[in-house]
Design a protein around this motif. Structure first.
Motif, PDB file in Angstrom:
ATOM      1  N   ILE A  26     -32.213 134.390 -58.467  1.00 26.82           N
ATOM      2  CA  ILE A  26     -32.830 133.977 -57.204  1.00 26.82           C
ATOM      3  C   ILE A  26     -31.824 133.280 -56.295  1.00 26.82           C
ATOM      4  CG2 ILE A  26     -34.319 132.103 -56.352  1.00 26.82           C
ATOM      5  CD1 ILE A  26     -35.814 134.641 -56.560  1.00 26.82           C
ATOM      6  N   GLU A  27     -30.934 132.507 -56.905  1.00 29.39           N
ATOM      7  CA  GLU A  27     -29.947 131.749 -56.118  1.00 29.39           C
ATOM      8  C   GLU A  27     -29.111 132.641 -55.205  1.00 29.39           C
ATOM      9  OE1 GLU A  27     -28.669 127.950 -58.750  1.00 29.39           O
ATOM     10  OE2 GLU A  27     -28.173 129.909 -59.572  1.00 29.39           O
ATOM     11  N   GLU A  28     -28.960 133.913 -55.602  1.00 28.85           N
ATOM     12  CA  GLU A  28     -28.116 134.810 -54.812  1.00 28.85           C
ATOM     13  C   GLU A  28     -28.829 135.346 -53.573  1.00 28.85           C
ATOM     14  OE1 GLU A  28     -26.126 137.840 -57.299  1.00 28.85           O
ATOM     15  OE2 GLU A  28     -26.948 136.726 -58.991  1.00 28.85           O
ATOM     16  N   LEU A  29     -30.141 135.093 -53.466  1.00 31.37           N
ATOM     17  CA  LEU A  29     -30.893 135.681 -52.353  1.00 31.37           C
ATOM     18  C   LEU A  29     -31.110 134.696 -51.217  1.00 31.37           C
ATOM     19  CD1 LEU A  29     -33.727 137.613 -54.207  1.00 31.37           C
ATOM     20  CD2 LEU A  29     -31.418 138.355 -53.694  1.00 31.37           C
ATOM     21  N   SER A  30     -31.290 135.224 -50.013  1.00 36.01           N
ATOM     22  CA  SER A  30     -31.627 134.379 -48.867  1.00 36.01           C
ATOM     23  C   SER A  30     -33.084 133.969 -48.992  1.00 36.01           C
ATOM     24  CB  SER A  30     -31.425 135.147 -47.578  1.00 36.01           C
ATOM     25  OG  SER A  30     -32.488 136.069 -47.411  1.00 36.01           O
ATOM     26  N   LYS A  31     -33.483 133.013 -48.140  1.00 35.49           N
ATOM     27  CA  LYS A  31     -34.834 132.499 -48.238  1.00 35.49           C
ATOM     28  C   LYS A  31     -35.875 133.595 -47.979  1.00 35.49           C
ATOM     29  CE  LYS A  31     -37.528 128.447 -47.236  1.00 35.49           C
ATOM     30  NZ  LYS A  31     -38.208 127.871 -46.087  1.00 35.49           N
ATOM     31  N   GLY A  32     -35.604 134.405 -46.955  1.00 35.45           N
ATOM     32  CA  GLY A  32     -36.527 135.486 -46.641  1.00 35.45           C
ATOM     33  C   GLY A  32     -36.665 136.475 -47.792  1.00 35.45           C
ATOM     34  N   MET A  33     -35.543 136.748 -48.448  1.00 34.72           N
ATOM     35  CA  MET A  33     -35.571 137.657 -49.597  1.00 34.72           C
ATOM     36  C   MET A  33     -36.412 137.069 -50.735  1.00 34.72           C
ATOM     37  SD  MET A  33     -31.550 138.495 -49.629  1.00 34.72           S
ATOM     38  CE  MET A  33     -30.872 140.068 -49.131  1.00 34.72           C
ATOM     39  N   GLN A  34     -36.247 135.742 -50.941  1.00 38.77           N
ATOM     40  CA  GLN A  34     -37.028 135.085 -51.999  1.00 38.77           C
ATOM     41  C   GLN A  34     -38.519 135.194 -51.706  1.00 38.77           C
ATOM     42  OE1 GLN A  34     -35.756 131.112 -52.982  1.00 38.77           O
ATOM     43  NE2 GLN A  34     -33.602 131.624 -52.687  1.00 38.77           N
ATOM     44  N   GLN A  35     -38.861 135.100 -50.414  1.00 35.38           N
ATOM     45  CA  GLN A  35     -40.264 135.191 -50.021  1.00 35.38           C
ATOM     46  C   GLN A  35     -40.854 136.548 -50.404  1.00 35.38           C
ATOM     47  OE1 GLN A  35     -41.188 132.244 -49.289  1.00 35.38           O
ATOM     48  NE2 GLN A  35     -41.193 131.954 -47.075  1.00 35.38           N
TER      49      GLN A  35
END
Lengths: 307, 468
Positions: A129-138
Motif C-alpha cells: 500500500i505504501e507504494e500507492l498514491s492516496k487516490g490509488m489506495q481509495q
C-alpha cells in the motif's frame, strides 16, 4: 419496499446525546443520503448499523428482521477515515478482508480479480500500500468494501480523495451496484452528489432527525416563494412598479434580457406579480426557484438550531 | 445508465455458503497474525541467528581455551642455585632451556631478537627466600605462571620431604604420608516431604531458577509488546473500523494474542531443534580428537599434582551432575514453566493489547505501558534475591502475587515449593488473568475507535465502568 430501518434509536455517550429517537427507513435498491453537520450523530448511527456499537434503546431491522451480529457479512462499509495495512501486499490484504466478511478464499480471489480488472489495477496486486498514491489506495479500499457483494452498502464520503475522473468512475460503479440489487446508505457533505445520486435523504442535527423524505419533495418543501423573471424593459420602471408589494432580492441587467429575483409576501400571488409587470415590461419567462440541497441543508439546520 | 445484468460479475453462492464452510474468524486472524510475523525477514534472521551466535560463542570459548595452550613458549632458565638442572621438564607447549650467566645478562636487557618468550631467574637463596623471577616482554599467561610456581615449589617440597624421611629412618614413610592425602567432596542432600533424600546442587538449582525466571520475563515482555504494537498499528492506520465491522473486538484480540503466542512457541521450537543440532555438530567437530587433546592438556597440567585422584574424581563429578539434573524433577519444572509462561503471557499481553487500543500515538503508549509492565520489571529485579533465598518472605510474596508470580514462582520451582503455595499462586494467577482479559476486552472495545483523546489510568477506569 423497505429494506432497512432504524426505529427509535437512542445513544448517549457519557453526557452527550449522539442519537435521540431516530427513525429512518431505507427502500430496497435505493440510495439513501444520510446528511448532517459534523458531530450530528451520523457516524454513531452508521456504527450501530454495523454492529460496532449497540444503541441504548431502539432497534435496527434488515428486511423486516431485527439485525444481529450475523448480518454484518451482508454489509459493506467504507468509513470516512480510510486505512489499510501498510506493510501487506494489496492482493493479500484484499483477500484477508474479504475472508473476514465471510467469503471463502477461492471466491474472494475470483471476485477480487474481476474488480481489479475493472479498475485496471491488476498490476498492483503484489505491491505494498505504501507504494500507492492516496487516490490509488481509495480504489483498493472501495473494492474491499464491495467485493463480498453486500446487500447493504454504507459509504461515508466515498468521493473524498478522488480526482474528477475517478470520482465519476466511482459514481457509475455505485449506480451499477444499486441497479444490481444493492441498497446504499450514503453519507456526505457534498450536496451536489446528493442531488445527483440520492433517492431519499435524512438530515440529522444535534442527535435529532430533522428532515426526511424524497430529495425532490424536500427541495420543493423548502421553496420559499422566490421567483425568477426574465423580461425586456427598464429595471427602474420595474422596480417602481413592484415597490410596496413585492420584494426584489436581486437583479441582473443584460443586453438580451434583464432578470429579477423576487419574493412574494403579504399574500400576493403570482398573478399579482404578473399584473404589476405587464404595464412596464415584456415578460420572457417566469419560474419558481427550487432551492438546492445545499440551501435546504443550511436552512433546515439553522431553523433547528434556533429552536 | 447501466447495461449490465445483475450478478454478472459475482458468483451467486456467496451468501448461500453453508456456515460450516465459513472459516472461524478468530482462526483467520490468528493465522494472519502468525504468518505475517513468521514470514518477516527480521523474525527469520533473528530465529536462525540466535542459536548460531550462541553456538559460535561456545565454540569460540572452547577453541580459544584449547589454542591458548598451543602456543609454543620457550623459556630460558638461569639457575643460580644449581638445584634444578634436569628437573625442569617441558610441559605442554612450554619448553625450558637452561642458560649460563653471560647469556642471562644479555637476555635481561632485551628478548626481541631471540627465540625466548621469557627468562626465569632462580636465585641462589631460593630455598630460604621462596622467590624467583620471570621476565618477559609480554603479559605472562596465568597457566605459565602457575606451572612454574608449581614446578619450583613441588621440587623444593619433595626435596625437604625426602630429607625428613631420610632423617627419620622410617623407610616407607613416603608411601605412608602419601596415603594420608584425603579429598572430601561434599554431597548436599535434600529431604523431600516424602522423607526421601535426594542429592541436590545449589549451584544447579540457582542457575536453573535464574535462567527460567529470565526466559519468562523476556518472552512475556517481548511478545506482549508485539501484541501491543500490532493493535496500535491497526488503530493508527485506521483499518480498525473496517476490521471491527467484520469481527467482534474480542475475536480480534483473541486471534492476535494466540497468533503471537504461536509465533513465540515456533521460535522456541526452532531454537530447541537448532540447539540440539548445533550441539551435535559442535560435539562431532571437536571430538573425539579435540576432546582428547583437551583432556590431555588438562592431564598434563595436573600430572604432577595427583594423577591417581584425577582419574577417579572426574567421572564421578560428571555422574554427580547428571544425577543432580535428574533430581531436579524435570517434568514438574517443565509443567510449571509452561503454565506460568502461558498465563503470564496471557495476563500481560491482554493488558498491553488494551494499552495499544487506548492510545493513538507512541509517546502515550510509552507512558501507559510503564504502569502495566512495572510489576514484571519489579519481579526481574527481585529475581536474584529470590534465587539466592527461595524460602524468604520476598520469594513468598512475589511468587503468590499474580502480577509477579510468573517470574518469581519459576525462580523458586527448581528448589521445590510447598504444594499449597504453588496451588494458591496458580489459582490467583488464573483468576487474575480471567479478570484482566475481561477488563482488557472492555478497554479494547471502547479504545479502538477513540481518537485524539489523551488517555490516562483514570480515564481507563471510567471506561471499565461503562455498561455494555
Amino acid at each position: 419496499m423497505e429494506f432497512f430501518s432504524a426505529r427509535n434509536v437512542n445513544k448517549v455517550f457519557a453526557d452527550t446525546k449522539a442519537l435521540t429517537d431516530v427513525n429512518i427507513s431505507v427502500n430496497k435498491q435505493s440510495i439513501f443520503g444520510l446528511l448532517g453537520p459534523n458531530g450530528a450523530g451520523k457516524t454513531t448511527l452508521i456504527r450501530i448499523i454495523n454492529q460496532i456499537t449497540a444503541p441504548d434503546s431502539g432497534e435496527v431491522f434488515l428486511e423486516g428482521r431485527k439485525m444481529s451480529r450475523a448480518d454484518i457479512g451482508q454489509i459493506g462499509y467504507l468509513p470516512e477515515e480510510r486505512g489499510l495495512y501498510k506493510k501487506m501486499k494489496i492482493g493479500d490484504q484484499a483477500i484477508y478482508l474479504a475472508q473476514l466478511k465471510g467469503m471463502s478464499r477461492h471466491d474472494a480471489i475470483k471476485n477480487l480479480k474481476v474488480w481489479f480488472e475493472k479498475f485496471e489495477i491488476m498490476t498492483w496486486w503484489n505491491k505494498n500500500i505504501e507504494e500507492l498514491s492516496k487516490g490509488m489506495q481509495q480504489k483498493v479500499q472501495f473494492i474491499t468494501t464491495v467485493v463480498h457483494k453486500p446487500k447493504l452498502l454504507i459509504f461515508d464520503e466515498p468521493f473524498s480523495g478522488f480526482d474528477p475522473i475517478n470520482a465519476n468512475l466511482l459514481k457509475q460503479e455505485i449506480l451499477n451496484l444499486r441497479d444490481e440489487g444493492a441498497t446504499i446508505i450514503f453519507s456526505t457533505h457534498n450536496m451536489g452528489s446528493v442531488e445527483e445520486l440520492c433517492d431519499h435523504i435524512a438530515l440529522i442535527n444535534k442527535s435529532h432527525k430533522i428532515v426526511e423524505g424524497q430529495v425532490d419533495e424536500i427541495r420543493a418543501r423548502y421553496k420559499s416563494n422566490v421567483f425568477e423573471v426574465k423580461y425586456r424593459g427598464d429595471f427602474d420602471k420595474v422596480s417602481r412598479a413592484l415597490s410596496g408589494q413585492i420584494k426584489v432580492l436581486d437583479h441582473i441587467e443584460d443586453k438580451r434580457a434583464n432578470q429579477i429575483t423576487v419574493e412574494h409576501y403579504n399574500g400576493k400571488s403570482n398573478n399579482d406579480l404578473i399584473q404589476a409587470l405587464i404595464p412596464v415590461a415584456e415578460i420572457l419567462s417566469f419560474e419558481e426557484k427550487i432551492p438546492s440541497m445545499n440551501d435546504v441543508f443550511i436552512k433546515a439546520v439553522q431553523e433547528s438550531n434556533r429552536k | 445508465m447501466n447495461d449490465k445484468s445483475p450478478d454478472s460479475h459475482f458468483p451467486t453462492s456467496v451468501f448461500g455458503l453453508p456456515t460450516f464452510l465459513k472459516m472461524n474468524k478468530t482462526l483467520l486472524i490468528l493465522k494472519q497474525e502468525y504468518l505475517k510475523r513468521v514470514k518477516k525477514k527480521s523474525f527469520i534472521i533473528l530465529t536462525l541467528l540466535v542459536p548460531f551466535l550462541m553456538a559460535g560463542m561456545f565454540a569460540l570459548i572452547i577453541f580459544l581455551s584449547i589454542n591458548n595452550d598451543k602456543k609454543e613458549r620457550n623459556i630460558a632458565v638461569y639457575d643460580e642455585s644449581g638445584l634444578f638442572l634436569g628437573e625442569f621438564g617441558n610441559e605442554g607447549y612450554t619448553k625450558y632451556t637452561f642458560i649460563q650467566k653471560e647469556q642471562y645478562t644479555k637476555l635481561s636487557s632485551g628478548l626481541k631478537e631471540t627465540e625466548f618468550y621469557g627468562v626465569l631467574y632462580i636465585p641462589g637463596d631460593i630455598y630460604t627466600n621462596n622467590s624467583a623471577q620471570l621476565i618477559s616482554e609480554k603479559q605472562i599467561p596465568f597457566e605459565v605462571n602457575e606451572q612454574i610456581e608449581r614446578k619450583l615449589s613441588r621440587f623444593i617440597e619433595n626435596d625437604k620431604k625426602s630429607k625428613i624421611i631420610a632423617e627419620s629412618g622410617i623407610p616407607d614413610l613416603g608411601e605412608r604420608l602419601e596415603a594420608t592425602k584425603t579429598s572430601i567432596s561434599l554431597k548436599t542432600l535434600k529431604i523431600s516431604e516424602g522423607g526421601e533424600a535426594k542429592s541436590s546442587s545449589s549451584a544447579m538449582a540457582f542457575g536453573a531458577s535464574y535462567a527460567m525466571g529470565f526466559i519468562i520475563y523476556f518472552f512475556v515482555f517481548m511478545y506482549g509488546a508485539m501484541v501491543m504494537r500490532s493493535v496500535m498499528e491497526e488503530k493508527k492506520s485506521r483499518i480498525i473500523e473496517v476490521i471491527i465491522s467484520s469481527v467482534k473486538p474480542f475475536e480480534l484480540m483473541a486471534g492476535k494474542i494466540i497468533g503471537t503466542a504461536l509465533v513465540g512457541l515456533t521460535q522456541v521450537a526452532i531454537w530447541v531443534v537448532l540447539g540440539i543440532a548445533v550441539m551435535f555438530g559442535v560435539q562431532s567437530f571437536f571430538s573425539p580428537e579435540t576432546a582428547q587433546q583437551m583432556g590431555q592438556s588438562i592431564m598434563e597440567g595436573q600430572q604432577n599434582m595427583n594423577p591417581a585422584a584425577m582419574q577417579t574424581v572426574e567421572p564421578n563429578k560428571a555422574m554427580e551432575i547428571l544425577d543432580m539434573i535428574g533430581n531436579l524433577n524435570l517434568p514438574f519444572i517443565l509443567f510449571s514453566f509452561v503454565f506460568y509462561f502461558l498465563f503470564g503471557y496471557l495476563l500481560y499481553s491482554s493488558l498491553m493489547g488494551a494499552v495499544g487500543a487506548a492510545v493513538d500515538n507512541d509517546e502515550d503508549s510509552q507512558q501507559m505501558v510503564f504502569p502495566v509492565t512495572f510489576p514484571l520489571i519489579l519481579s526481574i529485579m527481585v529475581l536474584f534475591p529470590i534465587a539466592r533465598n527461595p524460602e524468604g518472605p520476598v520469594a513468598f510474596w512475589f511468587s503468590i502475587i499474580p502480577f509477579t508470580s510468573p517470574v518469581a514462582m519459576l525462580a523458586r520451582v527448581p528448589y521445590g515449593v510447598p504444594l499449597w503455595e504453588l496451588l494458591l499462586s496458580m489459582f490467583l494467577l488464573v483468576l487474575t488473568t480471567i479478570g484482566a482479559i475481561a477488563a482488557a476486552a472492555k478497554i479494547y472495545r471502547i479504545g479502538l475507535l477513540m481518537y485524539g483523546k489523551k488517555v490516562n489510568i483514570k480515564e481507563l477506569i471510567k471506561w471499565l465502568r461503562y455498561k455494555n
